[in-house]
Structure formats: structure tokens, C-alpha cells
Design a protein around this motif. Sequence first.
Motif, mmCIF file in Angstrom:
data_model
loop_
_atom_site.group_PDB
_atom_site.id
_atom_site.type_symbol
_atom_site.label_atom_id
_atom_site.label_comp_id
_atom_site.label_asym_id
_atom_site.label_seq_id
_atom_site.Cartn_x
_atom_site.Cartn_y
_atom_site.Cartn_z
ATOM 1 N N UNK A 49 0.781 -1.230 0.000
ATOM 2 C CA UNK A 49 0.000 0.000 0.000
ATOM 3 C C UNK A 49 0.811 1.276 0.000
ATOM 4 N N UNK A 50 2.101 1.178 0.280
ATOM 5 C CA UNK A 50 2.952 2.377 0.234
ATOM 6 C C UNK A 50 2.915 2.995 -1.152
ATOM 7 N N UNK A 51 2.708 2.161 -2.188
ATOM 8 C CA UNK A 51 2.631 2.682 -3.566
ATOM 9 C C UNK A 51 1.391 3.552 -3.750
ATOM 10 N N UNK A 96 0.156 5.487 -1.473
ATOM 11 C CA UNK A 96 0.533 6.769 -0.873
ATOM 12 C C UNK A 96 1.459 7.545 -1.811
ATOM 13 N N UNK A 97 2.413 6.855 -2.416
ATOM 14 C CA UNK A 97 3.377 7.517 -3.295
ATOM 15 C C UNK A 97 2.732 8.050 -4.569
ATOM 16 N N UNK A 98 1.737 7.347 -5.086
ATOM 17 C CA UNK A 98 1.096 7.777 -6.338
ATOM 18 C C UNK A 98 -0.087 8.704 -6.115
ATOM 19 N N UNK A 99 -0.773 8.569 -4.981
ATOM 20 C CA UNK A 99 -1.967 9.372 -4.755
ATOM 21 C C UNK A 99 -1.896 10.311 -3.574
ATOM 22 N N UNK A 100 -0.850 10.159 -2.747
ATOM 23 C CA UNK A 100 -0.731 10.996 -1.558
ATOM 24 C C UNK A 100 -1.370 10.326 -0.354
ATOM 25 N N UNK A 101 -0.851 10.609 0.828
ATOM 26 C CA UNK A 101 -1.344 9.981 2.051
ATOM 27 C C UNK A 101 -2.812 10.315 2.305
ATOM 28 N N UNK A 102 -3.182 11.582 2.112
ATOM 29 C CA UNK A 102 -4.559 11.989 2.374
ATOM 30 C C UNK A 102 -5.535 11.232 1.481
#
Length: 209
Positions: free
Chosen positions: A93-95, A97-103
Motif C-alpha cells: 500500500x505504500x505505492x 501513498x506515493x502515487x496518490x498521496x497519504x490523504x
Amino acid sequence: MIVYRKVRQDELDQAAELLTKSFEDYSFFNMYAGNNIKKRDFVHAIQEANLKTAYKKYTVIAGAKDNQMVSLAQLKPPHKSEAGFFDYLLGGGIKIILTGGLKNAMELLKMNEEATAVCHDQTGRVWYLSTLAVSTAHQGQGLGSKMLHDCIIPYIEKRGGGLLTLITNTEKNREFYKKNGFEEFHSMTIRRNGKELGNWSYRMNIEKK
């Protein structure tokens, strides 16, 4: 002839690509997706994390024709806990966050929880079909209905039966599930980012055989 079997670990990349192509323009993900390039990366990250999480916790079944994957289903059995933030994180799931942002990643997870809550609140032996997809090259050939009736329903019948639930977000899919014998038992509108999304819940009681 379609052969149904559990997805192997060495097929996860292929399965993630099938899901990405199938859901790249799906309205659920468009609530948070940006431009086309970012959107594809975002959707791929979501599908990959969902797939790897389902592979570890639930059941992932592929339909193969001439050794080519043409359909895919992710099925949560009864009494299995729902996947949470850390499950998705461990699934890559870190991907997201990296592609769409944490929010966006956190809001997408919250939206998914809201959308599926009614299905997960059903009582008894409740199965949840989180994904049913057909490769874009094989759509329109009845393979989705075939996977439901030749694979998923018999799979549940042989494992004690129960209530099969799912959600969808498009009118086309509403007709598909009604045509295949599902009952629409709940509807709602999800609002995010100034956008509205229809969300419909379906169920089918499957007897043990």
C-alpha cells in the motif's frame, strides 16, 4: 473451455495488470484520481495492494482460457476479519501513498469502509465478493456471468453455503447483477471532493450442497 483455479504467487503481477486495465476508468477510483498518467499509476497501486492483501487473507480465483488469464475474483470467506490499513500497507500500500498521496489513500480507505459497511453488517455466514473482473480483451463474451455460475457460486455451495454480498457503483453493473439473480438490498450516495457516487449493495443466498 475456462479453467478456474486459485491464483499462484508468480501470477500476481499479471493479475494486477488485468485488474488495472479493467478498473482504470471505474467511477469509484475516479473520486480521487487525478490526471490520466497519475490515475493509471494510482489505480494500479490500489489494485496491486488489494490483490496481494486478498491473496494473503482471503481467496483469489482466476479463470484461464488457453493458459491465459481472462477473469478474476477476490472472495472474502465468512468469519475472516476485514482488511485494515496495516494489511494493505503490508500488501504494498505504500505505492498508493506515493502515487496518490497519504490523504487520498486514507480517504479512499474510509470511503471503501463506508461503501461496504452494509454488506459486512449482514449476519450469519457472509461471503463478500470484493472484485469480479474480466480482461478488457474478453469483455462482452459472458465470462463474468460464467465465472459467477460456474465457479463462485459452486465454490460457496461446497463450503457450507451462505450469503454472498457485493457492492457496485455503475448502472451497467446493477443490471448485470440483477440479471444474474442478485437482490439489490441497499442504495446510497457517497459524496467526496464535490463529486457524487452511487453505491448499491447486492446479496444472494446460496444453499449448501
